[in-house]
Design an enzyme around this catalytic site. Structure first.
Site, PDB file in Angstrom:
ATOM      1  N   LEU A  87       0.780  -1.235   0.000  1.00  0.00           N
ATOM      2  CA  LEU A  87       0.000   0.000   0.000  1.00  0.00           C
ATOM      3  C   LEU A  87       0.810   1.283   0.000  1.00  0.00           C
ATOM      4  O   LEU A  87       0.328   2.306  -0.482  1.00  0.00           O
ATOM      5  CB  LEU A  87      -0.927   0.021   1.222  1.00  0.00           C
ATOM      6  CG  LEU A  87      -2.077  -0.975   1.181  1.00  0.00           C
ATOM      7  CD1 LEU A  87      -2.623  -1.185   2.557  1.00  0.00           C
ATOM      8  CD2 LEU A  87      -3.157  -0.488   0.233  1.00  0.00           C
ATOM      9  N   THR A 108       6.557   0.382   2.996  1.00  0.00           N
ATOM     10  CA  THR A 108       6.530   0.675   4.424  1.00  0.00           C
ATOM     11  C   THR A 108       5.189   0.322   5.056  1.00  0.00           C
ATOM     12  O   THR A 108       5.045   0.434   6.274  1.00  0.00           O
ATOM     13  CB  THR A 108       6.851   2.152   4.687  1.00  0.00           C
ATOM     14  OG1 THR A 108       6.068   2.972   3.820  1.00  0.00           O
ATOM     15  CG2 THR A 108       8.323   2.436   4.442  1.00  0.00           C
ATOM     16  N   SER A 109       4.223  -0.080   4.251  1.00  0.00           N
ATOM     17  CA  SER A 109       2.974  -0.565   4.840  1.00  0.00           C
ATOM     18  C   SER A 109       2.304  -1.551   3.890  1.00  0.00           C
ATOM     19  O   SER A 109       2.254  -1.323   2.685  1.00  0.00           O
ATOM     20  CB  SER A 109       2.015   0.586   5.145  1.00  0.00           C
ATOM     21  OG  SER A 109       0.893   0.107   5.857  1.00  0.00           O
ATOM     22  N   MET A 110       1.825  -2.624   4.451  1.00  0.00           N
ATOM     23  CA  MET A 110       1.070  -3.642   3.727  1.00  0.00           C
ATOM     24  C   MET A 110      -0.134  -4.032   4.573  1.00  0.00           C
ATOM     25  O   MET A 110      -0.130  -3.858   5.785  1.00  0.00           O
ATOM     26  CB  MET A 110       1.907  -4.906   3.507  1.00  0.00           C
ATOM     27  CG  MET A 110       3.251  -4.711   2.876  1.00  0.00           C
ATOM     28  SD  MET A 110       4.128  -6.304   2.808  1.00  0.00           S
ATOM     29  CE  MET A 110       5.719  -5.751   2.167  1.00  0.00           C
TER      30      MET A 110
END
Length: 416
Positions: A87, A108-110
């Site tokens: 994401l 840095t975000s999933m």
């Protein structure tokens, strides 16, 4: 005529739930109902797809925009699959990401791998009326599912990334579940709404932060990944507080776990893969048959008692590397041999540890003492001189106080 988006997503959700149930992953009826009702497309309106192969630098990506007709079917299939959804690159703002190809950066975000979300929430034993805290909620999928079960106003998430916190908060508001996301340091929990009946951490920490335990209500359950130095053998820690207020903690090895806080450096076997292929090492006999992947109690102990090792799960036979010692071991194909290379005899260490593990009764679970007044947290397989034991590394060993939401599956542990 093509299905409208509402009907298409409803069918996708039903298919996802049927698959999880058929695989034996989904067994809780409350969670099943929440999964069927939650429009996850609201929380996951876009997704990055990696185009580059392993080892590429910089990495090539493609951003799928769920609102674009040309991306819609691929996006719908992806967000209802068992894959983690990528994401955010490098902490970027999430308001208006450009659709299409993009190069560089790291995720840095999933969102979490869906079966793992289901397993974690079921282990929490969620029910209506419980106060729930999610540490590192990312886009808020598991937070939304928890809110759908516990009820409005009871589910809170603490997210350190301001862009992600705002993104998740807006999307959760659209769902009307009464879930709240606050920006803050997940290691501190969220004292303002404590105590909590259920606390779930979407980040791995080397030990259990004291505020998490302090904010757990009597009868409460806390679930987290304990981050080791290797991505290969994660541990899952379940902490319970009895009605009388005493705290009990049990650690088990698991096939997958959440990635650790940013600043916590993982080992990687990828850089050694070509060298190992060219020179697997010197052959010798061994009495140790490669332990199976699901001998989680052994491999978890190896993460602590044979530190500095990482498994290359993409190798044809069991390959374990000590990157910092330029050493490795490549197991034979069931012929009683192993190849070893480098100054550190990796396989000899595993042979010795396996003997100790068997003498300890082949433990699959370990008790963790969180009550030491010095702040040191001890792990043991039981009583007696043959028990396996070790001490968890302190939280202070992690530079900074930031965390990474990204989830790791053991099957992809050697990938960058």
């Amino acid at each position: 005529m093509p299905l409208d988006l509402h009907e298409a997503t409803s069918r996708q959700r039903a298919g996802m739930v049927d698959r999880l149930a058929a695989d034996g992953v989904l067994t809780d009826s409350l969670l099943q109902d929440a999964l069927l009702r939650l429009p996850r497309e609201v929380l996951l309106p876009h997704a990055y797809v990696r185009v580059s192969g392993p080892g590429a630098d910089p990495i090539d990506w493609r951003l799928l925009d769920g609102s674009h007709p040309d991306d819609r079917q691929e996006w719908l299939d992806l967000i209802h699959s068992d894959e983690s959804i990528l994401l955010q690159r490098d902490g970027e703002p999430l308001d208006a990401l450009p659709r299409g190809p993009v190069t560089g950066g790291h995720m840095t975000s999933m969102s979490t791998y869906t079966p793992a979300t289901v397993e974690a929430l079921q282990a929490m034993e969620l029910g209506p009326g419980q106060r729930y805290l999610e540490l590192g909620p990312g886009p808020g999928v598991s937070l939304a599912l928890a809110a759908a079960i516990t009820g409005p106003g009871l589910a809170t998430g603490v997210e350190r990334d301001g862009h992600m916190a705002a993104f998740a908060g807006r999307n959760l508001d659209r769902l009307g579940l009464g879930a709240t996301v606050v920006e803050g340091d997940a290691l501190e929990g969220h004292e303002a709404r404590a105590p909590y009946d259920r606390i779930h951490s979407g980040i791995g920490a080397p030990c259990v932060p004291e505020p998490w335990v302090e904010q757990l209500a009597p009868g409460g359950r806390l679930l987290t990944t304990l981050a080791t130095g290797t991505p290969s053998w994660p541990g899952q820690l379940l902490v319970t507080r009895t009605a009388a207020g005493t705290v009990e903690a049990v650690l088990r090895g698991r096939p997958r776990g959440y990635r650790p806080l940013l600043g916590y450096r993982w080992l990687n076997a990828l850089d050694h893969r070509a060298r190992i292929k060219d020179d697997p090492g010197t052959a010798r006999s061994t009495g140790l048959t490669p332990p199976p992947d699901d001998a989680y109690g052994f491999w978890l102990a190896a993460a602590y008692l044979a530190p500095g090792l990482v498994r290359d799960f993409q190798a044809e036979t069991m390959t374990i590397v000590a990157p910092e010692d330029d050493s490795w071991a490549v197991a034979g194909t069931g012929d009683g041999t192993v190849r070893v290379h480098g100054p550190r005899d990796v396989w000899a260490e595993l042979e010795g540890l396996h003997t100790l593990w068997e003498q300890a009764g082949r433990p699959e679970r370990y008790r963790v003492d969180l009550g030491d007044t010095s702040g040191v947290q001890h792990v043991t397989s039981g009583a007696g001189s043959k028990a396996l034991s070790w001490t968890l590394p302190p939280l202070a060993a992690v530079p900074g106080r930031r965390h990474d939401r990204a989830f790791s599956d053991r099957r992809h542990a050697a990938r960058p």
